[in-house]
Scaffold this motif. Structure first.
Motif, PDB file in Angstrom:
ATOM      1  N   ALA A 165       6.350   5.543  11.294  1.00 28.77           N
ATOM      2  CA  ALA A 165       5.428   5.422  10.336  1.00 28.77           C
ATOM      3  C   ALA A 165       5.300   4.117   9.554  1.00 28.77           C
ATOM      4  CB  ALA A 165       5.255   6.689   9.339  1.00 28.77           C
ATOM      5  N   ASP A 166       4.273   3.633   9.276  1.00 33.46           N
ATOM      6  CA  ASP A 166       4.227   2.447   8.582  1.00 33.46           C
ATOM      7  C   ASP A 166       4.827   2.472   7.072  1.00 33.46           C
ATOM      8  OD1 ASP A 166       2.952   1.214  10.740  1.00 33.46           O
ATOM      9  OD2 ASP A 166       0.858   1.251  10.003  1.00 33.46           O
ATOM     10  N   VAL A 167       4.424   3.592   6.736  1.00 27.48           N
ATOM     11  CA  VAL A 167       5.072   3.925   5.128  1.00 27.48           C
ATOM     12  C   VAL A 167       6.574   4.185   5.256  1.00 27.48           C
ATOM     13  CG1 VAL A 167       2.684   4.768   4.379  1.00 27.48           C
ATOM     14  CG2 VAL A 167       4.493   6.468   5.099  1.00 27.48           C
ATOM     15  N   ALA A 168       7.145   4.469   6.302  1.00 29.87           N
ATOM     16  CA  ALA A 168       8.509   4.980   6.247  1.00 29.87           C
ATOM     17  C   ALA A 168       9.409   3.701   5.725  1.00 29.87           C
ATOM     18  CB  ALA A 168       9.128   5.603   7.690  1.00 29.87           C
ATOM     19  N   GLY A 169      10.163   3.873   4.750  1.00 23.95           N
ATOM     20  CA  GLY A 169      11.058   3.022   4.220  1.00 23.95           C
ATOM     21  C   GLY A 169      10.430   2.058   3.162  1.00 23.95           C
ATOM     22  N   LEU A 170       9.225   2.150   2.832  1.00 19.59           N
ATOM     23  CA  LEU A 170       8.766   1.447   1.698  1.00 19.59           C
ATOM     24  C   LEU A 170       8.403   2.450   0.385  1.00 19.59           C
ATOM     25  CD1 LEU A 170       5.737  -0.067   3.607  1.00 19.59           C
ATOM     26  CD2 LEU A 170       7.917  -1.082   3.264  1.00 19.59           C
ATOM     27  N   THR A 171       8.543   1.709  -0.652  1.00 22.66           N
ATOM     28  CA  THR A 171       8.127   2.277  -1.906  1.00 22.66           C
ATOM     29  C   THR A 171       6.573   2.640  -1.727  1.00 22.66           C
ATOM     30  OG1 THR A 171       7.875   0.330  -3.159  1.00 22.66           O
ATOM     31  CG2 THR A 171       9.924   1.253  -3.091  1.00 22.66           C
ATOM     32  N   LEU A 172       6.262   3.661  -2.563  1.00 21.59           N
ATOM     33  CA  LEU A 172       4.590   3.549  -2.889  1.00 21.59           C
ATOM     34  C   LEU A 172       3.913   2.443  -3.068  1.00 21.59           C
ATOM     35  CD1 LEU A 172       4.472   7.510  -4.101  1.00 21.59           C
ATOM     36  CD2 LEU A 172       4.001   6.627  -1.721  1.00 21.59           C
ATOM     37  N   SER A 173       4.644   1.820  -4.330  1.00 22.99           N
ATOM     38  CA  SER A 173       4.003   0.433  -4.623  1.00 22.99           C
ATOM     39  C   SER A 173       3.636  -0.552  -3.410  1.00 22.99           C
ATOM     40  CB  SER A 173       4.886  -0.197  -5.947  1.00 22.99           C
ATOM     41  OG  SER A 173       4.786   0.864  -7.054  1.00 22.99           O
ATOM     42  N   GLU A 174       4.966  -0.520  -2.803  1.00 20.67           N
ATOM     43  CA  GLU A 174       4.856  -1.484  -1.632  1.00 20.67           C
ATOM     44  C   GLU A 174       3.811  -1.261  -0.665  1.00 20.67           C
ATOM     45  OE1 GLU A 174       9.537  -2.777  -1.529  1.00 20.67           O
ATOM     46  OE2 GLU A 174       8.933  -1.104  -0.454  1.00 20.67           O
ATOM     47  N   ALA A 175       3.644   0.032  -0.409  1.00 23.91           N
ATOM     48  CA  ALA A 175       2.808   0.610   0.525  1.00 23.91           C
ATOM     49  C   ALA A 175       1.226   0.221   0.031  1.00 23.91           C
ATOM     50  CB  ALA A 175       2.839   1.962   0.827  1.00 23.91           C
ATOM     51  N   ASN A 176       1.237   0.293  -1.360  1.00 23.47           N
ATOM     52  CA  ASN A 176      -0.209   0.082  -1.898  1.00 23.47           C
ATOM     53  C   ASN A 176      -0.520  -1.439  -1.864  1.00 23.47           C
ATOM     54  OD1 ASN A 176      -1.500   2.714  -2.717  1.00 23.47           O
ATOM     55  ND2 ASN A 176       0.154   2.930  -4.095  1.00 23.47           N
ATOM     56  N   GLU A 177       0.652  -2.072  -2.173  1.00 22.19           N
ATOM     57  CA  GLU A 177       0.199  -3.649  -2.278  1.00 22.19           C
ATOM     58  C   GLU A 177       0.107  -4.133  -0.883  1.00 22.19           C
ATOM     59  OE1 GLU A 177       3.953  -4.860  -3.894  1.00 22.19           O
ATOM     60  OE2 GLU A 177       3.520  -4.472  -5.668  1.00 22.19           O
ATOM     61  N   ARG A 178       0.453  -3.702   0.272  1.00 23.97           N
ATOM     62  CA  ARG A 178       0.331  -3.930   1.543  1.00 23.97           C
ATOM     63  C   ARG A 178      -0.870  -3.454   2.255  1.00 23.97           C
ATOM     64  NH1 ARG A 178       6.510  -3.906   4.495  1.00 23.97           N
ATOM     65  NH2 ARG A 178       7.469  -4.804   2.295  1.00 23.97           N
ATOM     66  N   GLY A 179      -1.518  -2.628   1.551  1.00 19.17           N
ATOM     67  CA  GLY A 179      -2.932  -1.987   2.012  1.00 19.17           C
ATOM     68  C   GLY A 179      -2.405  -1.055   3.043  1.00 19.17           C
ATOM     69  N   ILE A 180      -1.565  -0.270   3.352  1.00 24.00           N
ATOM     70  CA  ILE A 180      -0.922   0.727   4.102  1.00 24.00           C
ATOM     71  C   ILE A 180      -1.643   1.926   3.742  1.00 24.00           C
ATOM     72  CG2 ILE A 180       0.711   1.975   5.029  1.00 24.00           C
ATOM     73  CD1 ILE A 180       2.413  -0.696   5.078  1.00 24.00           C
ATOM     74  N   ILE A 181      -1.178   2.096   2.284  1.00 29.64           N
ATOM     75  CA  ILE A 181      -2.078   3.374   1.662  1.00 29.64           C
ATOM     76  C   ILE A 181      -3.248   2.940   1.038  1.00 29.64           C
ATOM     77  CG2 ILE A 181      -1.798   5.297   0.128  1.00 29.64           C
ATOM     78  CD1 ILE A 181       1.256   5.153   0.536  1.00 29.64           C
ATOM     79  N   HIS A 182      -4.372   3.440   1.387  1.00 30.90           N
ATOM     80  CA  HIS A 182      -5.662   3.194   0.688  1.00 30.90           C
ATOM     81  C   HIS A 182      -5.785   3.419  -0.574  1.00 30.90           C
ATOM     82  CE1 HIS A 182     -10.124   3.109   0.618  1.00 30.90           C
ATOM     83  NE2 HIS A 182     -10.384   2.264   1.605  1.00 30.90           N
ATOM     84  N   PRO A 183      -6.756   2.793  -1.458  1.00 34.66           N
ATOM     85  CA  PRO A 183      -6.705   2.940  -2.816  1.00 34.66           C
ATOM     86  C   PRO A 183      -7.478   4.357  -3.034  1.00 34.66           C
ATOM     87  CG  PRO A 183      -7.377   0.920  -2.418  1.00 34.66           C
ATOM     88  CD  PRO A 183      -7.074   1.418  -0.934  1.00 34.66           C
ATOM     89  N   ASN A 184      -7.992   4.896  -2.350  1.00 33.12           N
ATOM     90  CA  ASN A 184      -8.688   6.276  -2.433  1.00 33.12           C
ATOM     91  C   ASN A 184      -7.750   7.415  -2.106  1.00 33.12           C
ATOM     92  OD1 ASN A 184     -11.177   5.307  -3.322  1.00 33.12           O
ATOM     93  ND2 ASN A 184     -11.993   5.329  -0.980  1.00 33.12           N
TER      94      ASN A 184
END
Length: 249
Positions: free
Chosen positions: A182-201
């Motif tokens: 998964a793209d989010v694996a190993g990332l903090t939630l902040s990093e996933a948000n900053e990279r656009g992996i986790i959508h703002p919604n």
């Protein structure tokens, strides 16, 4: 070891205590806006954790040919309480045994008999194994009710789950296991948000890891094999599923 419960777990327990026979997984799922499969998986987890210990019929024995139900309030020596409660369960007519964390009146026994003679025989058996009967009474009725804090009116800081859903525009609640790729694996939630992996919604509201429920924060790292619960405003899309390594639903 106690198990931490989230809102879905609590709602499941509420409905199963209220009416386990006539409540289906899809009905609970519709109320909390998750899939029926999620509810069935959660029930299995609650059973495995020993939170749900069984499913039992509530019987009015008086309606079965006028049988009598008696409650015996007994005292057991504290060191022998576990052993004696197991012996009590083997006495014919006993239908319930409850242990209390106290010195006296620490064992409550419920028994059913055709008449007082049978109930007296139960009392004799209780005395013979070393219990002191402090009090006994015929039961008139008994109700089993769900815990109100697990029910539909449960609130967090004055906002109910339903209110949150309304404020979020009918968000969908989804549980997603995180795959190793998964793209989010190993990332903090902040990093996933900053990279656009986790959508703002998309809002991550819980992470289950090794039987522990984590409260997500910006510096929380998402790991492979985590079970992530998310709120998706407007419903989950393929992009979000792929971010957690799940592909098509």
């Amino acid at each position: 070891m106690s198990k931490r419960l989230d809102a879905v777990d609590r709602r499941i327990l509420y409905h199963l205590v209220r009416d386990a026979r006539n409540t289906s997984a899809p009905e609970i799922a519709e109320e909390v806006n998750v899939s029926g499969g999620t509810i069935r998986n959660r029930i299995a987890q609650l059973e495995d954790a020993g939170v749900i210990r069984g499913y039992h019929a509530t019987i009015d024995y008086q309606r079965t040919e006028g049988r009598l139900t008696n409650l015996y309030i007994c005292t057991s020596p504290v060191p022998d309480r576990d052993r004696l409660s197991k012996q009590v369960a083997e006495i014919p007519g006993v239908v319930g045994v409850r242990q209390l964390m106290k010195g006296r009146s620490n064992l409550h026994v419920t028994a059913v008999g055709d008449d007082m003679q049978e109930l007296n025989h139960v009392a004799s058996n209780l005395s013979s194994i070393g219990l002191e009967i402090e009090e006994e009474n015929l039961l008139q009725s008994e109700q089993v009710l769900p815990y109100h804090k697990f029910g539909p009116d449960e609130s967090r800081d004055g906002i109910t789950i339903t209110d949150f859903m309304k404020l979020s525009g009918g968000a969908e609640v989804v549980e997603l296991p995180v795959s190793a790729s998964a793209d989010v694996a190993g990332l903090t939630l902040s990093e996933a948000n900053e990279r656009g992996i986790i959508h703002p919604n998309v809002l991550v509201v819980a992470i289950e890891r090794d039987d522990t429920i984590l409260t997500p924060r910006g510096d929380t790292t998402v790991r492979a094999d985590d079970l992530v619960t998310i709120f998706c405003r407007g419903g989950i899309d393929e992009e979000t599923l792929e971010a957690f390594g799940q592909g098509s639903r």
